[in-house]
Design a protein around this motif. Sequence first.
Motif, short mmCIF file in Angstrom:
data_model
loop_
_atom_site.label_atom_id
_atom_site.label_comp_id
_atom_site.label_asym_id
_atom_site.label_seq_id
_atom_site.Cartn_x
_atom_site.Cartn_y
_atom_site.Cartn_z
N HIS A 28 0.86 -1.19 0.00
CA HIS A 28 0.00 0.00 0.00
C HIS A 28 0.89 1.23 0.00
N CYS A 29 0.28 2.37 -0.36
CA CYS A 29 0.90 3.63 0.05
C CYS A 29 -0.14 4.38 0.87
N HIS A 73 -6.72 -3.69 6.36
CA HIS A 73 -6.03 -2.87 5.35
C HIS A 73 -6.61 -3.00 3.96
N HIS A 149 -2.66 -2.81 -3.37
CA HIS A 149 -4.05 -2.64 -2.92
C HIS A 149 -4.98 -2.59 -4.13
N HIS A 161 -9.68 2.06 -3.36
CA HIS A 161 -8.27 2.47 -3.32
C HIS A 161 -7.47 1.88 -4.49
N ASP A 163 -3.98 2.40 -4.59
CA ASP A 163 -2.56 2.44 -4.23
C ASP A 163 -1.88 1.09 -4.47
#
Length: 315
Positions: A28-29, A73, A149, A161, A163
């Motif tokens: 992820h970021c 997450h 992600h 998301h 990312d």
Amino acid sequence: VLIPGIPYIQGRNAYSDRDSRKYGIAIHCTANTASARAEASYATRRTDGVSGHFYVDDVEVIQSLDTRARAGHAGSVEGNDHAIAVEITGLVSWSRAKWLKSVAWDKLGRVLAHIIQKDPHFAGKGFQVRRASVDEMRRNPKVQALYGHDDMRRAWGGTTHTDPGPNFPWDRLFQAINDALEGDMPTAEEIAAAVWSHDPTNRNGKGAVRNRDWRADAKTNPCVQPRFAVEDIWDHTHRIEQELQAARLRDEAILAAVQGLDTAAILARIDEHAARAVAERAELMALVESVSSGERDAVEVVRLIGELLSSATRD
Ligand SMILES: [Zn+2]
């Protein structure tokens, strides 16, 4: 599993995992530029239920949850259950160049290599250092590889998301992991340099390999013990040196022995044998010819040839 040698700041949102087991590594970021420490600190008190196992920036990697715990997450059961969450600080819009200089790649590589080699859920279980395709993630949510992600979103849904973003340098990440997995072994050039610069009279000498700060590296990096590899090379080099020296002495002894002989006498004796062989052959041919010319009869010639050959063998 806690990774030795990196800070552990226990985060708040640790969930129990269905099988306490992870299969993949999700990248992820964070969509912001706060430090890894700030993110890890925020993770100790955040009330939105979100969590990750690791926070990474350009300086360090901080562990926030035990890898056995389930992090919130992915937004999907598959992602949360099956993946270790790596949160790298940065923006989805970053360019490749920006990413390349904004992550502590070597440290991240070592942490992930440690998981792949030492975490019982990963070690020897066939994890591959590559990015899984969305299709294969759909077919097999327990795919043992890395993914983003965005890949999880497309495979399993749950969030919007995207990312870590289209310019995230996956190749750089894989390189960092593979470098650490290879134990930072010296290259062929470094080994050659060490061999050539090696002084056998100085066992604690400063060969090219030792000049690289292996011991310090081994101290900070429990995943690799390059010191042992270097010691092996060193000992091996020393053994080769000794063997070469022994071979050199042997060659000198042989040369001395040969030089001590009267080579002219040896050559004369070889010539003598050769001359006799030629003469015998000529004699045999003459006998055979004497039969065809009628000079001698065959029975007598066979007897003479027999005599000639037996005298030759007796010699
Ligand atoms: Zn994410």
